[in-house]
Design a protein around this motif. Structure first.
Motif, PDB file in Angstrom:
ATOM      1  N   TRP A   1     142.932  62.229 109.043  1.00 52.59           N
ATOM      2  CA  TRP A   1     143.378  61.826 110.382  1.00 52.59           C
ATOM      3  C   TRP A   1     142.172  61.554 111.280  1.00 52.59           C
ATOM      4  CZ3 TRP A   1     147.466  61.029 108.150  1.00 52.59           C
ATOM      5  CH2 TRP A   1     148.322  61.979 107.598  1.00 52.59           C
TER       6      TRP A   1
ATOM      7  N   PHE B   1     155.768  59.662 108.433  1.00 57.04           N
ATOM      8  CA  PHE B   1     155.215  58.535 107.673  1.00 57.04           C
ATOM      9  C   PHE B   1     155.416  58.683 106.173  1.00 57.04           C
ATOM     10  CE2 PHE B   1     153.030  58.341 111.733  1.00 57.04           C
ATOM     11  CZ  PHE B   1     153.146  56.991 112.019  1.00 57.04           C
TER      12      PHE B   1
ATOM     13  N   GLU C   1     152.167  60.891 102.720  1.00 63.43           N
ATOM     14  CA  GLU C   1     152.181  60.703 104.174  1.00 63.43           C
ATOM     15  C   GLU C   1     150.909  60.026 104.663  1.00 63.43           C
ATOM     16  OE1 GLU C   1     154.025  63.156 106.946  1.00 63.43           O
ATOM     17  OE2 GLU C   1     154.769  64.590 105.473  1.00 63.43           O
TER      18      GLU C   1
ATOM     19  N   SER D   1     150.657  51.982 108.131  1.00 64.89           N
ATOM     20  CA  SER D   1     151.169  51.647 109.465  1.00 64.89           C
ATOM     21  C   SER D   1     150.059  51.123 110.369  1.00 64.89           C
ATOM     22  CB  SER D   1     151.827  52.875 110.099  1.00 64.89           C
ATOM     23  OG  SER D   1     150.858  53.812 110.555  1.00 64.89           O
TER      24      SER D   1
ATOM     25  N   TYR E   1     150.914  56.535 106.619  1.00 64.09           N
ATOM     26  CA  TYR E   1     150.289  56.430 107.943  1.00 64.09           C
ATOM     27  C   TYR E   1     149.212  55.347 107.952  1.00 64.09           C
ATOM     28  CZ  TYR E   1     147.768  57.795 112.192  1.00 64.09           C
ATOM     29  OH  TYR E   1     147.166  57.798 113.421  1.00 64.09           O
TER      30      TYR E   1
ATOM     31  N   THR F   1     147.308  64.454 115.202  1.00 62.97           N
ATOM     32  CA  THR F   1     147.786  64.345 113.829  1.00 62.97           C
ATOM     33  C   THR F   1     149.238  63.878 113.834  1.00 62.97           C
ATOM     34  OG1 THR F   1     148.492  66.646 113.773  1.00 62.97           O
ATOM     35  CG2 THR F   1     146.240  66.181 113.092  1.00 62.97           C
ATOM     36  N   PRO F   2     149.614  63.048 112.895  1.00 61.84           N
ATOM     37  CA  PRO F   2     151.007  62.580 112.856  1.00 61.84           C
ATOM     38  C   PRO F   2     151.975  63.745 112.637  1.00 61.84           C
ATOM     39  CG  PRO F   2     149.603  61.273 111.410  1.00 61.84           C
ATOM     40  CD  PRO F   2     148.800  62.440 111.838  1.00 61.84           C
TER      41      PRO F   2
END
Length: 780
Positions: free
Chosen positions: A27, A414, A60, A67, A64, A408-409
């Motif tokens: 991240w 994701f 994930e 994206s 991410y 952080t997501p």
């Protein structure tokens, strides 16, 4: 670290590739400008000590990154034993299903498995393959690779030559820790401690102290950290596709700061450059080197420090009682960390718990101190004697930690899901539900029918919407609703919600099972064993000096390493020995400037000459030759690697001296006469372009083990005094089916008497001192 050069922003920028040893580091990298990250799963990663990723976490991360239109490359850069092939296949299937941007591999058997089973995966050649010339890169292109990570030891001219002419993307390291040895050619940790650097478990023996004669301890192999900051313009001009930051063992804070530094450099933003360099040093900082990118006389070895030192903030001006006074170039906060080189070898560290301006009354304390000020820091009670003029470093900065924050997501957002199309055919008698999706070019389809009778829907449009809402609730499955279609002439009917939900769950469960079965189409080729000829034992002896072996009685084949500076010796051997008894071996390192001379030498000899290669570059130079053996640096730890080498013209394989008996017991029956087992050698523990600090020839470690440094052309080779020897296991090896054996005398042998005595003892099964490496312990 060096400052930046001036970039030509009119050229397309290369990819900035950052390390992701943990999800948090990933991240951080993406938040601070990385175009791509490289990460490892819990198995088959050359950084086994990193946090690495579970399949769920990697899923994930890739979702991410996609994206953001970024990439994730998965590291599979370890050697794989025969018993691990099925697990490797399962892992590659997972990587494919996670839509990774590429797979970084060292083991050529793994390249074969990927090419045969998962052709959609892009192959990246790890730096562990030690590609250091154009020939090596071309060999990998012919093997199906899309990218090669070049050896760190290359000069700019070599990087330019390879990048512009190999037909592959090239990736180079620009920042981070350095190994003393060429990557992939270090067996130090494996032979000494049973922890293989080629399997991700390096014990960092090169960072340990050694003694030369009766001198004090030093760190003759401990490398400075690499920094190519000032060479970015030249690397861009060379045509490099990807700039790689080392550091999967580093913290997210380090990854954030280094990534931002190079992102801003690539964008031409030089504002606060020195401050950002200093920030990085406070997080983790050794002295830096550009290694061999230029012709600098800078010594890349730091014989004093092997770990974090920090950012230089000044030198000691005076020590007044417990107070250390200096002029600090850096602002400090209370509890920042400081280090002082008190005795020149072991920095003394302490926290700035009590500090003030030097002009303040002694009783005054401050929480912050400005830059460019004369300050006083209170030393702890256990402080050693501090000399005037010694450097002071900031080794931990709270301000830096606060500066590099990132979000952080949220977990699960994701996660990657594949679209599944749903087709609905309704009638009063039944409702047929069909799930379908494309699987590697094949349509996978499952049907589930709900028996009626059903009543017509009173509000058809709401019935359709209810079905849509139902199939949008795919929960924790791997699927998301793709197209929802209804059969022509189908009259909407009323289906109770509970019945529809149950039907959805069963349909998706059945579809997932069929999908997974259809994806398990991978296979492992088998090697047809060859029968040993009349069960006879065959001996080959390898040497770098023909004169060392005056008596060749009992030797079936002499393997002589080619030294272009001593062709007279090679020609003497060619004249003295019949062609079937002489094999010429190319050295493991052939730099670009020497490839023309090697090619001319190879072409000057008759086609029936036998050869040995130790690197993919050498293998390319021998293309078309009829009889080639692969020496151990062309690792053959599994049958897939053997098949890969067979495809490239190799007929026999010298097993790696770091492998274990369990793996050999699996390989020898498969490979038969093609297997050559090493039974004696002073193993080259490290092969380096860098001389050790002090240029000492003999060293001793803290366990009183002795080592020597030998020169082979331009390379420096570290060997142990105690040889690797499997003579006492000779009967076991024959019981496994081994019939071809190798005695390697390239290193550690000084006289022909020594060489002759060793060969005589081994051939006649007489005792000989040595260690058995990992033969009786599992290779880690």
């Amino acid at each position: 670290m060096q400052s930046l050069g001036v970039l030509n922003l009119n050229k397309p920028l290369p990819e900035l590739l950052a390390p992701a040893g943990t999800p948090e580091a990933a991240w951080a990298a993406l938040a601070y400008g990385a175009d791509a990250v490289y990460a490892g799963l819990t198995q088959f990663s050359a950084r086994a000590g990193a946090g690495n990723f579970t399949s769920e976490a990697l899923d994930e991360l890739i979702g991410y990154a996609h994206s953001l239109s970024r990439h994730v490359y998965v590291t599979f850069n370890t050697l794989v034993q025969q018993r691990e092939l099925n697990a490797a296949l399962e892992t590659f299937a997972l990587i494919r299903d996670l839509n990774a941007g590429g797979v970084i591999v060292q083991d050529m058997g793994m390249a074969r498995l990927i090419r045969n089973n998962f052709p959609q995966l892009r192959l990246h050649a790890s730096t562990q393959l030690a590609v250091h010339n154009l020939a090596g890169a071309k060999q990998l292109k012919a093997s199906g690779f899309s990218r090669v990570v070049l050896a760190r030891e290359l000069r700019l001219a070599e990087i330019r030559e390879i990048s512009r002419n190999c037909g592959l993307e090239t990736e180079v390291f620009i920042h981070g820790a350095l190994c003393f040895s060429y990557s992939g050619l270090c067996l130090f940790s494996s032979h000494m401690l049973g922890r293989s650097g080629n399997r991700g478990r390096c014990a960092y023996c090169c960072r340990q102290p050694f003694k030369a004669k009766d001198e004090n301890e030093s760190l003759p192999f401990s490398m400075k950290d690499f920094s190519a900051a000032s060479h970015l313009p030249a690397l861009l001009d060379a045509g490099v596709a990807s700039l790689k930051i080392e550091g999967r063992m580093k913290s997210p804070l380090y990854v954030a700061a280094v990534t931002e530094f190079y992102r801003k450099a690539l964008e031409g933003d030089s504002a606060d450059e020195e401050q950002r360099l200093s920030d990085i040093q406070t997080i983790f900082g050794r002295p830096s080197t550009g290694l061999y990118l230029d012709d600098s006389a800078d010594n890349p070895v730091d014989p004093v420090n092997d770990g974090h030192r920090g950012a230089l903030i000044g030198t000691v001006k005076s020590v007044v009682g417990p107070w250390l006074v200096l002029h600090s170039s850096r602002a400090l906060q209370k509890h920042d960390g400081l280090k002082i080189e008190s005795d020149g070898t072991h920095p003394f560290g302490f926290a700035a718990d009590e500090m003030r301006l030097a002009s303040d009354p002694e009783k005054k304390r401050r929480f912050e101190l400005p830059a460019a000020a004369e300050i006083a820091l209170k030393l702890p009670a256990d402080s050693p004697r501090i000399e005037i003029g010694v450097p002071v470093y900031c080794s931990f900065s709270q301000a830096v930690r606060q500066r590099y924050e990132f979000s952080t997501p949220r977990p699960g957002v994701f996660r990657q899901r594949r679209p599944v199309d749903i087709h609905v055919l309704q009638s009063a008698e039944s409702v047929a539900l069909t799930a379908s999706a494309d699987c590697d070019g094949t349509q996978v389809q499952v049907e589930n029918t709900l028996p009626g009778p059903f009543e017509p829907a009173r509000q058809p449009e709401k019935s359709v919407e209810a079905i849509r809402r139902c199939f949008e609730k795919l929960g924790e499955t791997d699927w998301m609703l793709g197209k929802l279609t209804f059969g022509e002439g189908s009259d909407p009917v009323f289906v109770p919600a509970s019945m529809l939900n149950n039907a959805r769950r069963k349909l998706i469960d059945d579809f997932s099972e069929v999908w997974n079965q259809s994806r398990k189409s991978f296979f492992i080729e088998e090697v047809i064993p060859t029968e040993p000829a009349a069960q006879l034992i065959s001996w080959s002896v390898k040497t770098r000096c023909f004169k060392l072996l005056e008596n060749l009685e009992g030797i079936d084949e002499l393997v002589l390493e080619v030294d272009l500076s001593n062709l007279a010796s090679i020609n003497t051997a060619i004249v003295a020995l019949p062609p079937e008894k002489l094999r010429l071996a190319l050295p493991v390192i052939i730099r670009e400037e020497d490839t023309v001379a090697f090619r001319e030498f190879i072409d000057s000899l008759p086609n029936q000459q036998k050869w040995e290669a130790a690197n993919v570059g050498g293998l390319h130079l021998l293309k078309g030759k009829a009889d080639i053996t692969a020496d151990w640096p062309l690792y053959t730890l599994n049958t897939q690697a053997a098949l890969q080498w067979c495809d490239q013209g190799i007929r026999q394989f010298v097993f790696s001296p770091e492998d274990d008996s369990q793996n050999w017991s699996a390989l020898i029956p498969q490979l038969g006469d093609a297997a050559i087992v090493p039974v004696y050698q002073h193993t080259p523990l490290m092969i380096s372009a860098t001389p050790p600090a002090g240029h000492e020839e003999k060293l001793t470690d803290r366990s009183r083990r002795s080592f020597r440094i030998e020169k082979n052309g331009r390379q420096f080779v570290v060997v142990g005094k105690t040889p690797f020897s499997l003579v006492e296991h000779f009967d076991e090896l024959k019981e496994l089916g081994a019939r071809r054996f190798r005695i390697d005398l390239c290193y550690g042998i000084d006289t022909s008497e020594q060489a002759g005595d060793i060969v005589h003892k081994i051939i006649h099964a007489q005792p000989i001192n040595g260690h058995s490496g990992n033969f009786n312990r599992e290779l880690q």
